[in-house]
Design a protein around this motif. Sequence first.
Motif, PDB file in Angstrom:
ATOM      1  N   ILE A   1     -32.993 -19.874 -32.634  1.00 52.54           N
ATOM      2  CA  ILE A   1     -33.542 -19.242 -32.609  1.00 52.54           C
ATOM      3  C   ILE A   1     -33.061 -18.133 -31.855  1.00 52.54           C
ATOM      4  O   ILE A   1     -33.576 -18.556 -30.432  1.00 52.54           O
ATOM      5  CB  ILE A   1     -35.106 -19.513 -32.757  1.00 52.54           C
ATOM      6  N   HIS A   2     -33.335 -16.607 -32.190  1.00 54.26           N
ATOM      7  CA  HIS A   2     -33.575 -15.237 -31.342  1.00 54.26           C
ATOM      8  C   HIS A   2     -34.758 -14.264 -32.410  1.00 54.26           C
ATOM      9  O   HIS A   2     -35.028 -14.456 -32.487  1.00 54.26           O
ATOM     10  CB  HIS A   2     -32.538 -14.603 -31.160  1.00 54.26           C
ATOM     11  N   SER A   3     -34.616 -13.764 -30.549  1.00 55.16           N
ATOM     12  CA  SER A   3     -36.277 -12.502 -31.661  1.00 55.16           C
ATOM     13  C   SER A   3     -35.704 -11.323 -30.808  1.00 55.16           C
ATOM     14  O   SER A   3     -35.637 -11.009 -29.617  1.00 55.16           O
ATOM     15  CB  SER A   3     -37.796 -12.906 -30.138  1.00 55.16           C
TER      16      SER A   3
ATOM     17  N   TYR B   1     -34.583  -6.834 -26.600  1.00 59.10           N
ATOM     18  CA  TYR B   1     -34.559  -7.505 -25.853  1.00 59.10           C
ATOM     19  C   TYR B   1     -34.152  -9.063 -26.489  1.00 59.10           C
ATOM     20  O   TYR B   1     -35.399  -8.518 -28.132  1.00 59.10           O
ATOM     21  CB  TYR B   1     -35.193  -8.310 -24.285  1.00 59.10           C
ATOM     22  N   CYS B   2     -34.014 -10.290 -26.470  1.00 52.96           N
ATOM     23  CA  CYS B   2     -34.144 -11.327 -27.035  1.00 52.96           C
ATOM     24  C   CYS B   2     -35.498 -12.078 -26.492  1.00 52.96           C
ATOM     25  O   CYS B   2     -35.390 -11.988 -25.167  1.00 52.96           O
ATOM     26  CB  CYS B   2     -33.107 -12.089 -27.023  1.00 52.96           C
ATOM     27  N   ALA B   3     -36.594 -12.116 -26.886  1.00 51.08           N
ATOM     28  CA  ALA B   3     -37.624 -12.327 -27.012  1.00 51.08           C
ATOM     29  C   ALA B   3     -37.486 -14.230 -27.166  1.00 51.08           C
ATOM     30  O   ALA B   3     -38.855 -14.518 -26.667  1.00 51.08           O
ATOM     31  CB  ALA B   3     -38.817 -11.843 -26.742  1.00 51.08           C
ATOM     32  N   GLU B   4     -36.569 -14.774 -26.897  1.00 53.52           N
ATOM     33  CA  GLU B   4     -36.853 -16.109 -27.517  1.00 53.52           C
ATOM     34  C   GLU B   4     -36.087 -17.166 -26.940  1.00 53.52           C
ATOM     35  O   GLU B   4     -34.510 -16.420 -27.006  1.00 53.52           O
ATOM     36  CB  GLU B   4     -35.979 -16.703 -29.429  1.00 53.52           C
ATOM     37  N   TYR B   5     -35.999 -17.709 -26.403  1.00 57.12           N
ATOM     38  CA  TYR B   5     -34.892 -18.789 -25.270  1.00 57.12           C
ATOM     39  C   TYR B   5     -34.528 -18.983 -26.424  1.00 57.12           C
ATOM     40  O   TYR B   5     -34.689 -20.189 -26.669  1.00 57.12           O
ATOM     41  CB  TYR B   5     -35.468 -19.475 -24.400  1.00 57.12           C
ATOM     42  N   CYS B   6     -32.694 -18.604 -25.658  1.00 53.81           N
ATOM     43  CA  CYS B   6     -31.532 -19.238 -26.815  1.00 53.81           C
ATOM     44  C   CYS B   6     -30.578 -20.452 -26.145  1.00 53.81           C
ATOM     45  O   CYS B   6     -29.441 -19.938 -26.469  1.00 53.81           O
ATOM     46  CB  CYS B   6     -31.065 -18.144 -27.512  1.00 53.81           C
ATOM     47  N   GLY B   7     -30.605 -19.937 -24.746  1.00 58.57           N
ATOM     48  CA  GLY B   7     -29.883 -20.639 -23.541  1.00 58.57           C
ATOM     49  C   GLY B   7     -29.141 -20.399 -22.580  1.00 58.57           C
ATOM     50  O   GLY B   7     -29.482 -18.760 -22.038  1.00 58.57           O
TER      51      GLY B   7
ATOM     52  N   GLN C   1     -26.821 -17.748 -21.667  1.00 56.83           N
ATOM     53  CA  GLN C   1     -27.128 -16.390 -21.117  1.00 56.83           C
ATOM     54  C   GLN C   1     -28.183 -15.695 -22.251  1.00 56.83           C
ATOM     55  O   GLN C   1     -27.764 -14.471 -22.486  1.00 56.83           O
ATOM     56  CB  GLN C   1     -25.923 -15.855 -21.540  1.00 56.83           C
ATOM     57  N   HIS C   2     -29.021 -16.343 -22.354  1.00 55.64           N
ATOM     58  CA  HIS C   2     -30.917 -15.605 -23.143  1.00 55.64           C
ATOM     59  C   HIS C   2     -30.751 -14.338 -22.713  1.00 55.64           C
ATOM     60  O   HIS C   2     -30.940 -13.212 -23.346  1.00 55.64           O
ATOM     61  CB  HIS C   2     -31.875 -16.472 -22.795  1.00 55.64           C
ATOM     62  N   SER C   3     -30.949 -14.258 -21.174  1.00 56.08           N
ATOM     63  CA  SER C   3     -31.324 -13.159 -20.323  1.00 56.08           C
ATOM     64  C   SER C   3     -29.952 -12.027 -20.510  1.00 56.08           C
ATOM     65  O   SER C   3     -30.493 -10.815 -20.272  1.00 56.08           O
ATOM     66  CB  SER C   3     -31.324 -13.539 -19.137  1.00 56.08           C
ATOM     67  N   GLN C   4     -29.178 -12.578 -21.146  1.00 55.75           N
ATOM     68  CA  GLN C   4     -27.621 -10.836 -21.038  1.00 55.75           C
ATOM     69  C   GLN C   4     -27.540 -10.491 -22.850  1.00 55.75           C
ATOM     70  O   GLN C   4     -27.536  -9.535 -23.367  1.00 55.75           O
ATOM     71  CB  GLN C   4     -26.815 -11.955 -20.636  1.00 55.75           C
ATOM     72  N   MET C   5     -29.339 -11.564 -23.341  1.00 56.89           N
ATOM     73  CA  MET C   5     -28.921 -10.824 -24.425  1.00 56.89           C
ATOM     74  C   MET C   5     -29.917  -9.252 -24.740  1.00 56.89           C
ATOM     75  O   MET C   5     -30.774  -9.630 -24.992  1.00 56.89           O
ATOM     76  CB  MET C   5     -29.100 -11.935 -25.732  1.00 56.89           C
ATOM     77  N   ARG C   6     -29.057  -8.126 -24.161  1.00 58.96           N
ATOM     78  CA  ARG C   6     -29.597  -6.687 -24.199  1.00 58.96           C
ATOM     79  C   ARG C   6     -28.738  -5.759 -24.656  1.00 58.96           C
ATOM     80  O   ARG C   6     -27.816  -5.920 -24.731  1.00 58.96           O
ATOM     81  CB  ARG C   6     -29.791  -6.434 -22.378  1.00 58.96           C
TER      82      ARG C   6
HETATM   83 CU1  CUA Z   1     -31.222 -15.140 -28.187  1.00 58.87          CU
HETATM   84 CU2  CUA Z   1     -32.826 -15.728 -26.000  1.00 58.87          CU
END
Ligand code: CUA
Length: 328
Positions: free
Chosen positions: A153-155, A188-194, A196-201
Amino acid sequence: MMNLLAQTQWWNWLPEKGSTFTQWVDPLFYFELILSVVLFVGIGGCMFYFAWKYHHKNREDHPHGSHHNNTLEIVWSVIPLGIVMFIFVWGFRGMMDMTQPQAYSTEIVVTASRWNWQFSYPNGAQSSMQDGLTVPVNQPIRIVLKTPLTDVIHSFYVPAFRIKKDAVPGRYNETWFKATQTGEYPIYCAEYCGQQHSQMRSKVRVVSEDEYYAFLADAANFLDNDPPAVAGQKVFAIKGCATCHSVEGKPGTGPPLNDVFASKVTLTDGSQVDADENYIMNSVKNPSSQIVAGFQDQMTVLDVSEKELDALIAYLKSISKHYVGNKE
Ligand code: CUA
């Protein structure tokens, strides 16, 4: 000091205003914030005042205890109920507007994956996480959100538009917005997804209608119009390969992909394979089947068409010193 305060707009707690939804979210936020502060200070103040006023008195001062007061009970039930209903109706009207895309919206498919955003436009054009999502100003845009079945899941979160919607494996989600001014706004991705979650910009680029159609025409058909290796480089960006695979020889989440084509690759079981067209195809379509030694089985199976795959292979050839065939 005053100058600095004025510049930073310290009273403005919300992100910049980029869509029509700010008319719902912002006033309601400030209303609730101010109401909460007033109630907190009021109730807390009364509590301390009464604690101080009636301290040291023992029960003999009130031989009958406290009395039930109907009027008081009704007043302090009805007033909060009214406030809560007021907030509910206000919020509900906003929610109905925000969850129902307007008719005749431009429809854009947003695919979230570990760890990439991919944007697909009505004419078949695509854009990458780096280039962002390009939309026309003052037009309703319907976003169809998806993520591959094998993903997580991503957001999809655009603070300036006041929208946030999950992308869930196995289902399509939708959201919409109408951007009110041109400019660039972060995604931003607002759902922790592993990892590189913080790089999903990424970003939304809001442009004029003319610019939007120019972009669409330019971005469409690159698979047919560009030389294969150039098209492949675009596919590499759009599919988010670069998130995990560098092309400068630096290992990331996945192995670097320069100088791979036509080399010998050692897998986790110690065997060696030739990195030819079939190796690349397998790595894309069934990544778990051949994990390169020193790396983990992390790659998402991406939706890549035959044409895109051909282009990718051409690109990987063009950046490999081992490949001596037709280079650009
Ligand atoms: Cu995709 Cu967090």
